[in-house]
Design a protein around this motif. Structure first.
Motif, PDB file in Angstrom:
ATOM      1  N   ILE A 221       0.956  -1.215   0.047  1.00 38.50           N
ATOM      2  CA  ILE A 221      -0.011  -0.160   0.140  1.00 38.50           C
ATOM      3  C   ILE A 221       0.903   1.265   0.022  1.00 38.50           C
ATOM      4  O   ILE A 221       1.774   1.542   0.954  1.00 38.50           O
ATOM      5  N   HIS A 222       0.760   2.140  -0.877  1.00 36.94           N
ATOM      6  CA  HIS A 222       1.411   3.566  -1.175  1.00 36.94           C
ATOM      7  C   HIS A 222       0.441   4.558  -0.916  1.00 36.94           C
ATOM      8  O   HIS A 222      -0.644   4.312  -0.738  1.00 36.94           O
ATOM      9  N   GLY A 223       1.094   5.601  -0.510  1.00 37.91           N
ATOM     10  CA  GLY A 223       0.255   6.935  -0.285  1.00 37.91           C
ATOM     11  C   GLY A 223      -0.724   7.106  -1.054  1.00 37.91           C
ATOM     12  O   GLY A 223      -1.920   7.794  -0.685  1.00 37.91           O
ATOM     13  N   HIS A 224      -0.500   6.894  -2.515  1.00 43.46           N
ATOM     14  CA  HIS A 224      -1.582   7.483  -3.297  1.00 43.46           C
ATOM     15  C   HIS A 224      -2.809   6.579  -3.425  1.00 43.46           C
ATOM     16  O   HIS A 224      -3.928   6.868  -4.021  1.00 43.46           O
ATOM     17  N   MET A 225      -2.749   5.317  -2.784  1.00 41.18           N
ATOM     18  CA  MET A 225      -3.758   4.531  -2.582  1.00 41.18           C
ATOM     19  C   MET A 225      -4.896   4.932  -1.523  1.00 41.18           C
ATOM     20  O   MET A 225      -5.752   4.132  -1.303  1.00 41.18           O
ATOM     21  N   LEU A 226      -4.487   5.979  -0.736  1.00 40.62           N
ATOM     22  CA  LEU A 226      -4.987   6.223   0.553  1.00 40.62           C
ATOM     23  C   LEU A 226      -5.914   7.471   0.478  1.00 40.62           C
ATOM     24  O   LEU A 226      -5.742   8.271  -0.301  1.00 40.62           O
ATOM     25  N   LYS A 227      -7.132   7.320   1.234  1.00 41.12           N
ATOM     26  CA  LYS A 227      -8.043   8.665   1.444  1.00 41.12           C
ATOM     27  C   LYS A 227      -7.251   9.667   2.374  1.00 41.12           C
ATOM     28  O   LYS A 227      -6.725   9.260   3.064  1.00 41.12           O
ATOM     29  N   GLU A 228      -7.167  10.818   2.007  1.00 40.19           N
ATOM     30  CA  GLU A 228      -6.692  11.707   2.717  1.00 40.19           C
ATOM     31  C   GLU A 228      -7.144  11.727   4.361  1.00 40.19           C
ATOM     32  O   GLU A 228      -8.511  11.674   4.544  1.00 40.19           O
ATOM     33  N   GLY A 229      -6.389  11.473   5.329  1.00 40.02           N
ATOM     34  CA  GLY A 229      -6.495  11.543   6.628  1.00 40.02           C
ATOM     35  C   GLY A 229      -7.113  10.138   7.185  1.00 40.02           C
ATOM     36  O   GLY A 229      -7.498   9.848   8.317  1.00 40.02           O
ATOM     37  N   ALA A 230      -6.814   9.255   6.347  1.00 36.55           N
ATOM     38  CA  ALA A 230      -7.111   7.879   6.759  1.00 36.55           C
ATOM     39  C   ALA A 230      -6.296   7.426   7.964  1.00 36.55           C
ATOM     40  O   ALA A 230      -5.156   7.789   8.040  1.00 36.55           O
ATOM     41  N   VAL A 231      -6.876   6.535   8.774  1.00 36.41           N
ATOM     42  CA  VAL A 231      -6.062   5.797   9.806  1.00 36.41           C
ATOM     43  C   VAL A 231      -5.751   4.568   9.174  1.00 36.41           C
ATOM     44  O   VAL A 231      -6.449   3.855   8.838  1.00 36.41           O
ATOM     45  N   VAL A 232      -4.253   4.290   9.338  1.00 29.71           N
ATOM     46  CA  VAL A 232      -3.736   3.047   8.871  1.00 29.71           C
ATOM     47  C   VAL A 232      -2.996   2.129   9.766  1.00 29.71           C
ATOM     48  O   VAL A 232      -1.979   2.642  10.247  1.00 29.71           O
ATOM     49  N   ILE A 233      -3.239   1.005   9.741  1.00 30.97           N
ATOM     50  CA  ILE A 233      -2.888   0.022  10.794  1.00 30.97           C
ATOM     51  C   ILE A 233      -1.944  -1.098   9.776  1.00 30.97           C
ATOM     52  O   ILE A 233      -2.625  -1.959   9.250  1.00 30.97           O
ATOM     53  N   ASP A 234      -0.736  -1.077  10.097  1.00 31.17           N
ATOM     54  CA  ASP A 234       0.139  -1.985   9.293  1.00 31.17           C
ATOM     55  C   ASP A 234       0.458  -3.082  10.263  1.00 31.17           C
ATOM     56  O   ASP A 234       1.291  -2.999  11.144  1.00 31.17           O
ATOM     57  N   VAL A 235       0.032  -4.268   9.864  1.00 31.21           N
ATOM     58  CA  VAL A 235       0.296  -5.669  10.462  1.00 31.21           C
ATOM     59  C   VAL A 235       1.203  -6.316  10.021  1.00 31.21           C
ATOM     60  O   VAL A 235       1.843  -7.120  10.706  1.00 31.21           O
ATOM     61  N   GLY A 236       1.693  -5.988   8.709  1.00 36.95           N
ATOM     62  CA  GLY A 236       2.865  -6.866   8.157  1.00 36.95           C
ATOM     63  C   GLY A 236       4.031  -6.682   8.789  1.00 36.95           C
ATOM     64  O   GLY A 236       4.397  -5.785   9.123  1.00 36.95           O
ATOM     65  N   ILE A 237       4.719  -7.802   8.750  1.00 38.92           N
ATOM     66  CA  ILE A 237       6.281  -7.786   9.078  1.00 38.92           C
ATOM     67  C   ILE A 237       7.041  -8.675   8.038  1.00 38.92           C
ATOM     68  O   ILE A 237       6.666  -9.812   7.829  1.00 38.92           O
ATOM     69  N   ASN A 238       7.824  -8.023   7.351  1.00 34.98           N
ATOM     70  CA  ASN A 238       8.638  -8.296   5.928  1.00 34.98           C
ATOM     71  C   ASN A 238      10.007  -8.169   6.138  1.00 34.98           C
ATOM     72  O   ASN A 238      10.521  -7.018   6.496  1.00 34.98           O
ATOM     73  N   LEU A 239      10.801  -9.286   5.907  1.00 32.43           N
ATOM     74  CA  LEU A 239      12.276  -9.194   5.866  1.00 32.43           C
ATOM     75  C   LEU A 239      12.794  -8.772   4.292  1.00 32.43           C
ATOM     76  O   LEU A 239      12.611  -9.579   3.636  1.00 32.43           O
ATOM     77  N   VAL A 240      13.335  -7.526   4.138  1.00 34.15           N
ATOM     78  CA  VAL A 240      13.727  -7.272   2.902  1.00 34.15           C
ATOM     79  C   VAL A 240      15.214  -7.086   2.859  1.00 34.15           C
ATOM     80  O   VAL A 240      15.826  -6.599   3.794  1.00 34.15           O
ATOM     81  N   GLU A 241      15.752  -7.210   1.493  1.00 32.42           N
ATOM     82  CA  GLU A 241      17.171  -6.961   1.287  1.00 32.42           C
ATOM     83  C   GLU A 241      17.425  -5.738   0.572  1.00 32.42           C
ATOM     84  O   GLU A 241      16.484  -5.674  -0.666  1.00 32.42           O
ATOM     85  N   ASN A 242      18.286  -4.740   0.850  1.00 25.48           N
ATOM     86  CA  ASN A 242      18.807  -3.688   0.126  1.00 25.48           C
ATOM     87  C   ASN A 242      20.212  -3.696  -0.122  1.00 25.48           C
ATOM     88  O   ASN A 242      20.869  -3.998   0.664  1.00 25.48           O
ATOM     89  N   ILE A 243      20.652  -2.785  -1.314  1.00 27.80           N
ATOM     90  CA  ILE A 243      21.827  -2.757  -1.299  1.00 27.80           C
ATOM     91  C   ILE A 243      22.448  -1.430  -1.112  1.00 27.80           C
ATOM     92  O   ILE A 243      21.949  -0.512  -1.450  1.00 27.80           O
ATOM     93  N   GLN A 244      23.385  -1.402  -0.030  1.00 28.69           N
ATOM     94  CA  GLN A 244      23.631  -0.082   0.448  1.00 28.69           C
ATOM     95  C   GLN A 244      25.350  -0.200   0.666  1.00 28.69           C
ATOM     96  O   GLN A 244      25.725  -0.865   1.323  1.00 28.69           O
TER      97      GLN A 244
END
Length: 304
Positions: A221-244
């Motif tokens: 879910i990205h910001g453009h998919m949300l209604k202005e002022g929505a309450v957002v509860i994120d239950v997801g837990i994901n392990l991701v890898e990035n190159i730094q």
């Protein structure tokens, strides 16, 4: 406290709510004649489960609950596992039972869950407790859905008539959460169930006053998919890898793209530090409730 249009979202952190719940649990347990005992059963050696077991053990120690992790070999048969659970069911010193998932492929996890006595079902997911939830008559409810409801309540958000999109059809998160939202005690919102296979997910999330995401997909879910002022509860837990700097760096993220959602939502739970903390506190609260029920059955209500 529903947020103002155009403002950056407030972080709906779980640390304060979880601390309050644990403080009350510790206070109530101090009045018991003996410490409640939580037994967590791990079949195999899943590293994630063992990490969570350490979190459980630390939390239990904080409030005065006796914790035991029992690890059975991956070769344990389904019949042997159920037999072991029955022993725990019949042990008067065991207050609550929890089974870590995933279990080995040759074992049906639903059969294990069904074998847990509803009197010791600390996660509230046994067939009996789930059935009671359908009729709104159980005090032991699934931990994560209850944590979500408590977080929404903690900001004084009025759910009356609000459209709530739940992105999960999981039997331990999405389904019980929808039942809890439908209860009149929770102010009669209009819940909508979506999931990974939902077509045009943005159509639903853009209309929602509250979005609860437990899909298990990083940055779904990205910001453009949300209604202005929505309450957002994120239950997801994901392990991701990035190159730094030319090397792999692992990090934990939720199902919501945090930075873009912060620009649109009124409240947003961080990952980590949001729902997970409250879920652990609710687990301890459920142990407390099971212990109270146990002492009541023994006629020792004078201790409560």
């Amino acid at each position: 406290m529903e947020g103002n249009k155009g403002m950056v979202a407030k972080q709906l952190e779980g640390k304060f709510l979880s601390a309050n719940i644990m403080h009350q649990v510790k206070k109530d347990i101090s009045c018991f004649p003996s410490a409640p005992r939580l037994v967590s059963l791990l079949i195999g050696s899943d590293s994630g489960a063992r990490s969570y077991a350490k979190i459980q053990e630390s939390a239990c120690k904080t409030v005065g609950i006796s914790f035991e992790l029992i690890q059975l070999p991956a070769s344990t048969s389904e019949e042997e596992a159920i037999e072991y659970i029955e022993k725990l069911n019949n042990d008067p010193c065991v207050t609550g039972i929890l089974i870590f998932v995933p279990v080995p492929k040759h074992i049906n996890k639903n059969h294990l869950i069904a074998s847990i006595s509803h009197l010791k079902d600390v996660e509230g997911i046994s067939p009996t407790n789930m059935g009671k939830l359908f009729y709104g008559s159980t005090s032991i409810v699934p931990c994560t859905p209850k944590a979500v409801m408590l977080l929404i309540k903690s900001i004084g958000y009025n759910l009356v008539g609000k459209e709530v999109v739940v992105i999960s059809r999981s039997p331990i998160i999405g389904q019980p959460l929808l039942l809890m939202l439908l209860e009149s005690a929770n102010a009669s919102p209009t819940p909508v169930c979506c999931h990974i296979a939902t077509k045009n997910l943005e159509f639903h999330t853009k209309r929602a006053d509250v979005v609860i995401v437990a899909a298990g997909k990083a940055n779904l879910i990205h910001g453009h998919m949300l209604k202005e002022g929505a309450v957002v509860i994120d239950v997801g837990i994901n392990l991701v890898e990035n190159i730094q700097d030319g090397r792999k760096v692992r990090s934990i993220v939720g199902d919501v793209h945090y930075s873009s959602a912060m620009e649109v939502a009124s409240w947003l739970t961080p990952v980590p530090g949001g729902v997970g903390l409250v879920t652990t506190a609710v687990l301890l609260q459920n142990v407390l409730l099971l212990a109270k029920q146990h002492f009541t059955r023994l006629g020792r209500v004078d201790t409560l």
